[in-house]
Design a protein around this motif. Structure first.
Motif, PDB file in Angstrom:
ATOM      1  N   ASP A 195       8.562  20.252 -45.160  1.00 49.14           N
ATOM      2  CA  ASP A 195       9.860  19.631 -44.879  1.00 49.14           C
ATOM      3  C   ASP A 195       9.606  18.206 -44.390  1.00 49.14           C
ATOM      4  OD1 ASP A 195      12.543  19.112 -44.267  1.00 49.14           O
ATOM      5  OD2 ASP A 195      12.292  19.877 -42.231  1.00 49.14           O
ATOM      6  N   ILE A 196       9.949  17.231 -45.218  1.00 51.09           N
ATOM      7  CA  ILE A 196       9.797  15.821 -44.842  1.00 51.09           C
ATOM      8  C   ILE A 196      11.181  15.188 -44.876  1.00 51.09           C
ATOM      9  CG2 ILE A 196       8.759  13.616 -45.446  1.00 51.09           C
ATOM     10  CD1 ILE A 196       6.442  15.129 -46.664  1.00 51.09           C
ATOM     11  N   HIS A 197      11.569  14.585 -43.753  1.00 52.42           N
ATOM     12  CA  HIS A 197      12.908  13.998 -43.677  1.00 52.42           C
ATOM     13  C   HIS A 197      12.913  12.798 -42.728  1.00 52.42           C
ATOM     14  CE1 HIS A 197      12.707  16.906 -40.386  1.00 52.42           C
ATOM     15  NE2 HIS A 197      13.491  16.060 -39.723  1.00 52.42           N
ATOM     16  N   PRO A 198      13.840  11.850 -42.955  1.00 56.39           N
ATOM     17  CA  PRO A 198      13.961  10.733 -42.022  1.00 56.39           C
ATOM     18  C   PRO A 198      14.543  11.229 -40.709  1.00 56.39           C
ATOM     19  CG  PRO A 198      15.596  10.562 -43.775  1.00 56.39           C
ATOM     20  CD  PRO A 198      14.742  11.736 -44.097  1.00 56.39           C
ATOM     21  N   ALA A 199      13.996  10.748 -39.588  1.00 54.39           N
ATOM     22  CA  ALA A 199      14.449  11.220 -38.278  1.00 54.39           C
ATOM     23  C   ALA A 199      15.197  10.150 -37.487  1.00 54.39           C
ATOM     24  CB  ALA A 199      13.261  11.706 -37.478  1.00 54.39           C
ATOM     25  N   GLY A 200      15.057   8.880 -37.862  1.00 58.66           N
ATOM     26  CA  GLY A 200      15.762   7.838 -37.133  1.00 58.66           C
ATOM     27  C   GLY A 200      15.355   6.451 -37.578  1.00 58.66           C
ATOM     28  N   TYR A 201      16.124   5.465 -37.157  1.00 61.27           N
ATOM     29  CA  TYR A 201      15.855   4.056 -37.476  1.00 61.27           C
ATOM     30  C   TYR A 201      16.553   3.183 -36.454  1.00 61.27           C
ATOM     31  CZ  TYR A 201      20.600   3.941 -39.352  1.00 61.27           C
ATOM     32  OH  TYR A 201      21.956   4.026 -39.496  1.00 61.27           O
TER      33      TYR A 201
ATOM     34  N   ALA B 224      16.883   8.867 -47.821  1.00 64.84           N
ATOM     35  CA  ALA B 224      16.546  10.145 -48.446  1.00 64.84           C
ATOM     36  C   ALA B 224      15.064  10.139 -48.819  1.00 64.84           C
ATOM     37  CB  ALA B 224      17.394  10.381 -49.686  1.00 64.84           C
ATOM     38  N   VAL B 225      14.424  11.301 -48.747  1.00 62.04           N
ATOM     39  CA  VAL B 225      12.992  11.422 -49.020  1.00 62.04           C
ATOM     40  C   VAL B 225      12.769  12.336 -50.212  1.00 62.04           C
ATOM     41  CG1 VAL B 225      10.803  12.284 -48.111  1.00 62.04           C
ATOM     42  CG2 VAL B 225      12.338  10.988 -46.636  1.00 62.04           C
ATOM     43  N   THR B 226      11.832  11.937 -51.083  1.00 62.19           N
ATOM     44  CA  THR B 226      11.411  12.755 -52.215  1.00 62.19           C
ATOM     45  C   THR B 226       9.897  12.917 -52.161  1.00 62.19           C
ATOM     46  OG1 THR B 226      13.212  11.888 -53.572  1.00 62.19           O
ATOM     47  CG2 THR B 226      11.396  12.959 -54.732  1.00 62.19           C
ATOM     48  N   VAL B 227       9.410  14.153 -52.134  1.00 63.27           N
ATOM     49  CA  VAL B 227       7.968  14.414 -52.110  1.00 63.27           C
ATOM     50  C   VAL B 227       7.401  14.174 -53.500  1.00 63.27           C
ATOM     51  CG1 VAL B 227       6.199  16.174 -51.753  1.00 63.27           C
ATOM     52  CG2 VAL B 227       8.185  16.079 -50.240  1.00 63.27           C
ATOM     53  N   LEU B 228       6.280  13.452 -53.554  1.00 62.14           N
ATOM     54  CA  LEU B 228       5.654  13.116 -54.836  1.00 62.14           C
ATOM     55  C   LEU B 228       4.472  14.024 -55.160  1.00 62.14           C
ATOM     56  CD1 LEU B 228       5.635   9.230 -54.469  1.00 62.14           C
ATOM     57  CD2 LEU B 228       7.257  10.628 -55.748  1.00 62.14           C
TER      58      LEU B 228
ATOM     59  N   ILE C 143      10.645   7.108 -49.863  1.00 62.53           N
ATOM     60  CA  ILE C 143      11.846   7.093 -49.041  1.00 62.53           C
ATOM     61  C   ILE C 143      12.775   6.040 -49.621  1.00 62.53           C
ATOM     62  CG2 ILE C 143      10.781   5.577 -47.321  1.00 62.53           C
ATOM     63  CD1 ILE C 143      12.673   7.015 -45.254  1.00 62.53           C
ATOM     64  N   TYR C 144      13.996   6.453 -49.899  1.00 61.58           N
ATOM     65  CA  TYR C 144      15.001   5.597 -50.533  1.00 61.58           C
ATOM     66  C   TYR C 144      16.063   5.202 -49.517  1.00 61.58           C
ATOM     67  CZ  TYR C 144      13.087   7.453 -54.880  1.00 61.58           C
ATOM     68  OH  TYR C 144      12.250   7.817 -55.899  1.00 61.58           O
ATOM     69  N   ASN C 145      16.516   3.954 -49.611  1.00 61.53           N
ATOM     70  CA  ASN C 145      17.659   3.492 -48.831  1.00 61.53           C
ATOM     71  C   ASN C 145      18.696   3.012 -49.837  1.00 61.53           C
ATOM     72  OD1 ASN C 145      19.525   2.440 -47.088  1.00 61.53           O
ATOM     73  ND2 ASN C 145      18.184   0.862 -46.236  1.00 61.53           N
ATOM     74  N   THR C 146      19.737   3.789 -50.042  1.00 60.08           N
ATOM     75  CA  THR C 146      20.751   3.449 -51.046  1.00 60.08           C
ATOM     76  C   THR C 146      21.874   2.589 -50.487  1.00 60.08           C
ATOM     77  OG1 THR C 146      21.901   5.529 -50.606  1.00 60.08           O
ATOM     78  CG2 THR C 146      20.290   5.524 -52.408  1.00 60.08           C
TER      79      THR C 146
ATOM     80  N   GLY D  52       5.059   6.344 -48.850  1.00 60.53           N
ATOM     81  CA  GLY D  52       4.182   6.638 -47.724  1.00 60.53           C
ATOM     82  C   GLY D  52       3.560   8.010 -47.885  1.00 60.53           C
ATOM     83  N   ALA D  53       2.829   8.427 -46.867  1.00 60.74           N
ATOM     84  CA  ALA D  53       2.197   9.748 -46.908  1.00 60.74           C
ATOM     85  C   ALA D  53       2.062  10.277 -45.486  1.00 60.74           C
ATOM     86  CB  ALA D  53       0.837   9.681 -47.574  1.00 60.74           C
TER      87      ALA D  53
END
Length: 136
Positions: free
Chosen positions: A127-133, A52-56, A71-74, A113-114
Motif C-alpha cells: 500500500d503506497i499512498h500520499p500522506a501529506g504536503y 495519486a500513486v501508481t506502483v510500477l 506520483i501524479y499531481n493532476t 520514486g521508490a
C-alpha cells in the motif's frame, strides 16, 4: 546590408524585405505568447494538489526490495514536501512501513520514486499512498 564602393562599405538606407518579415513574425509570436499567458492567468482556476500513486515495479536489490512508483499531481497547484508512505501488509497486519519525501510535485505533472523494504513484498499487499504536503 552593405555595399562596396571603391573599397568602402556603407549601410543601405532601405531595409531588406526579409528583415521586415522577420520583425513582423517575431512581434506576432511575442504578442501571441503574452496573450496566452494573460488568458491563462485570469481564466485558470487554482485547484489544490490532487495526488495519486501508481506502483510500477518491484525488484530485489542489495539493500532489500525496491518498489518503484509514479506520483501524479493532476491539479493546477504545486505541492511541496510531499510525503509518500509505503506499507507492506499481510492481511490487516502491517509488517513494514517506510516513507519518502519529495521536495515538490509540480502542477499537472508526475514524479518517480521508490520505497525500500527489507521484507520481500511477494505475496503481500503493498500500500503506497500520499500522506501529506505543504503549500510552496
Amino acid at each position: 546590408m552593405t555595399k562596396s564602393e571603391q573599397g568602402r562599405h556603407r549601410e543601405r538606407q532601405d531595409p531588406h524585405w526579409i528583415e521586415w518579415l522577420t520583425g513582423i513574425v517575431s512581434a506576432l509570436l511575442v504578442a501571441a505568447m503574452l496573450g496566452w499567458l494573460t488568458w491563462e492567468a485570469f481564466t485558470r482556476a487554482a485547484t489544490p494538489p490532487d495526488l495519486a500513486v501508481t506502483v510500477l515495479t518491484t525488484e530485489k536489490t542489495s539493500a532489500g526490495h525496491r518498489v518503484a512508483f509514479d506520483i501524479y499531481n493532476t491539479a493546477t497547484t504545486t505541492a511541496a514536501a510531499v510525503t509518500v508512505v509505503g506499507r507492506l501488509m499481510e492481511g490487516d497486519r502491517v509488517i513494514e512501513e517506510n516513507e519518502v519525501v519529495f521536495d515538490y510535485v509540480a502542477a499537472e505533472s508526475k514524479s518517480t520514486g521508490a520505497i525500500l523494504f527489507q521484507t520481500d513484498p511477494a505475496g503481500r499487499t503493498v500500500d503506497i499512498h500520499p500522506a501529506g504536503y505543504t503549500d510552496p
